[in-house]
Design a protein around this motif. Structure first.
Motif, mmCIF file in Angstrom:
data_model
loop_
_atom_site.group_PDB
_atom_site.id
_atom_site.type_symbol
_atom_site.label_atom_id
_atom_site.label_comp_id
_atom_site.label_asym_id
_atom_site.label_seq_id
_atom_site.Cartn_x
_atom_site.Cartn_y
_atom_site.Cartn_z
ATOM 1 N N PRO A 1 11.781 3.669 -4.241
ATOM 2 C CA PRO A 1 10.192 2.806 -4.150
ATOM 3 C C PRO A 1 10.298 2.629 -2.384
ATOM 4 O O PRO A 1 10.856 1.600 -1.707
ATOM 5 C CB PRO A 1 9.588 1.625 -4.432
ATOM 6 C CG PRO A 1 10.432 1.736 -5.754
ATOM 7 C CD PRO A 1 11.974 2.288 -5.399
ATOM 8 N N LEU A 2 9.266 3.190 -1.336
ATOM 9 C CA LEU A 2 9.312 2.529 -0.049
ATOM 10 C C LEU A 2 8.818 1.243 0.250
ATOM 11 O O LEU A 2 9.330 1.222 1.303
ATOM 12 C CB LEU A 2 7.728 2.698 0.766
ATOM 13 C CG LEU A 2 7.432 3.430 1.457
ATOM 14 C CD1 LEU A 2 8.956 4.307 2.964
ATOM 15 C CD2 LEU A 2 6.531 4.447 2.559
ATOM 16 N N ASN B 1 14.477 8.209 -5.101
ATOM 17 C CA ASN B 1 13.470 7.788 -5.819
ATOM 18 C C ASN B 1 14.354 6.164 -5.856
ATOM 19 O O ASN B 1 13.440 5.822 -6.539
ATOM 20 C CB ASN B 1 13.305 8.113 -7.366
ATOM 21 C CG ASN B 1 13.226 9.725 -7.460
ATOM 22 O OD1 ASN B 1 12.508 10.240 -6.660
ATOM 23 N ND2 ASN B 1 13.961 10.110 -8.298
ATOM 24 N N LYS C 1 1.021 -0.550 -0.431
ATOM 25 C CA LYS C 1 -0.038 -0.147 0.196
ATOM 26 C C LYS C 1 0.873 1.405 0.129
ATOM 27 O O LYS C 1 0.510 2.331 0.052
ATOM 28 C CB LYS C 1 -0.950 0.405 1.346
ATOM 29 C CG LYS C 1 -1.983 -0.849 0.751
ATOM 30 C CD LYS C 1 -2.669 -0.430 0.328
ATOM 31 C CE LYS C 1 -4.056 -1.750 -0.169
ATOM 32 N NZ LYS C 1 -5.195 -1.015 -1.181
ATOM 33 N N ASN C 2 2.174 0.955 -0.097
ATOM 34 C CA ASN C 2 3.249 2.174 0.498
ATOM 35 C C ASN C 2 4.370 1.975 -0.686
ATOM 36 O O ASN C 2 5.728 1.929 -0.107
ATOM 37 C CB ASN C 2 3.425 2.202 1.409
ATOM 38 C CG ASN C 2 2.438 2.888 2.693
ATOM 39 O OD1 ASN C 2 1.717 3.582 3.360
ATOM 40 N ND2 ASN C 2 2.438 1.495 3.154
ATOM 41 N N THR C 3 4.102 1.903 -2.273
ATOM 42 C CA THR C 3 4.500 2.373 -2.699
ATOM 43 C C THR C 3 5.284 3.485 -3.251
ATOM 44 O O THR C 3 5.823 3.749 -4.793
ATOM 45 C CB THR C 3 4.456 1.324 -3.988
ATOM 46 O OG1 THR C 3 2.707 2.247 -4.974
ATOM 47 C CG2 THR C 3 3.550 0.059 -3.428
ATOM 48 N N ASN C 4 5.214 4.572 -2.771
ATOM 49 C CA ASN C 4 5.652 6.035 -2.949
ATOM 50 C C ASN C 4 6.797 6.481 -3.382
ATOM 51 O O ASN C 4 7.305 5.723 -2.149
ATOM 52 C CB ASN C 4 5.277 7.203 -2.288
ATOM 53 C CG ASN C 4 3.740 7.293 -2.193
ATOM 54 O OD1 ASN C 4 2.993 6.813 -3.306
ATOM 55 N ND2 ASN C 4 2.963 7.372 -1.026
ATOM 56 N N PRO C 5 7.685 6.855 -4.749
ATOM 57 C CA PRO C 5 8.995 6.634 -3.877
ATOM 58 C C PRO C 5 9.926 7.574 -2.825
ATOM 59 O O PRO C 5 8.824 8.851 -2.723
ATOM 60 C CB PRO C 5 9.198 7.363 -5.330
ATOM 61 C CG PRO C 5 8.554 8.408 -5.592
ATOM 62 C CD PRO C 5 7.296 7.319 -4.740
ATOM 63 N N VAL C 6 10.558 7.068 -2.676
ATOM 64 C CA VAL C 6 11.182 7.962 -1.149
ATOM 65 C C VAL C 6 12.765 8.258 -1.414
ATOM 66 O O VAL C 6 13.880 7.874 -2.313
ATOM 67 C CB VAL C 6 11.326 7.888 0.762
ATOM 68 C CG1 VAL C 6 9.404 7.270 0.037
ATOM 69 C CG2 VAL C 6 11.317 6.386 0.029
ATOM 70 N N SER C 7 13.488 9.003 -0.867
ATOM 71 C CA SER C 7 14.860 9.351 -1.069
ATOM 72 C C SER C 7 15.492 8.727 0.106
ATOM 73 O O SER C 7 14.857 8.941 1.330
ATOM 74 C CB SER C 7 14.780 11.357 -1.217
ATOM 75 O OG SER C 7 16.765 11.248 -0.511
#
Length: 105
Positions: free
Chosen positions: A41-42, A39, A22-28
């Motif tokens: 993926p979480l 970028n 459910k948490n696939t947003n890109p993060v640094s």
């Protein structure tokens, strides 16, 4: 009991997997000052953290397990020594626990 533990492990893994999906947003991801990976993926961060935590948790159980194994080997040698010292005729009706009771570890 073994099946219960494996079922519990499976439930925890599935819960973490569902949460990660459910948490696939890109993060640094920043490791130290100036070193970061943009970028990512979480889901990758979460699952890798879960796997690393599991591995480190298992590694923490290795020293006590080795200590128990050494203690068991020492107690078995003591038991063999006591059995040979008492002779085979006096051991006929006795269990190993009667000769050398197990101590709590």
């Amino acid at each position: 009991m073994r099946y219960f533990v494996w079922a519990l492990r499976l439930i925890v893994f599935l819960a973490v997997l569902m949460f990660a999906l459910k948490n696939t947003n890109p993060v640094s991801v920043a490791f130290i000052e100036g070193v970061s990976i943009p970028n990512v993926p979480l889901i990758v961060v979460m699952l890798s953290t879960f796997v690393l935590g599991t591995i480190f948790g298992l590694l923490l159980t290795v020293p006590p397990a080795l200590r128990r194994r050494r203690e068991l080997a020492k107690l078995r040698k003591e038991l063999e020594k006591l059995q040979t010292a008492t002779g085979p005729q006096s051991q006929a009706g006795l269990s190993p626990d009667a000769l050398l009771p197990l101590s709590p570890l």
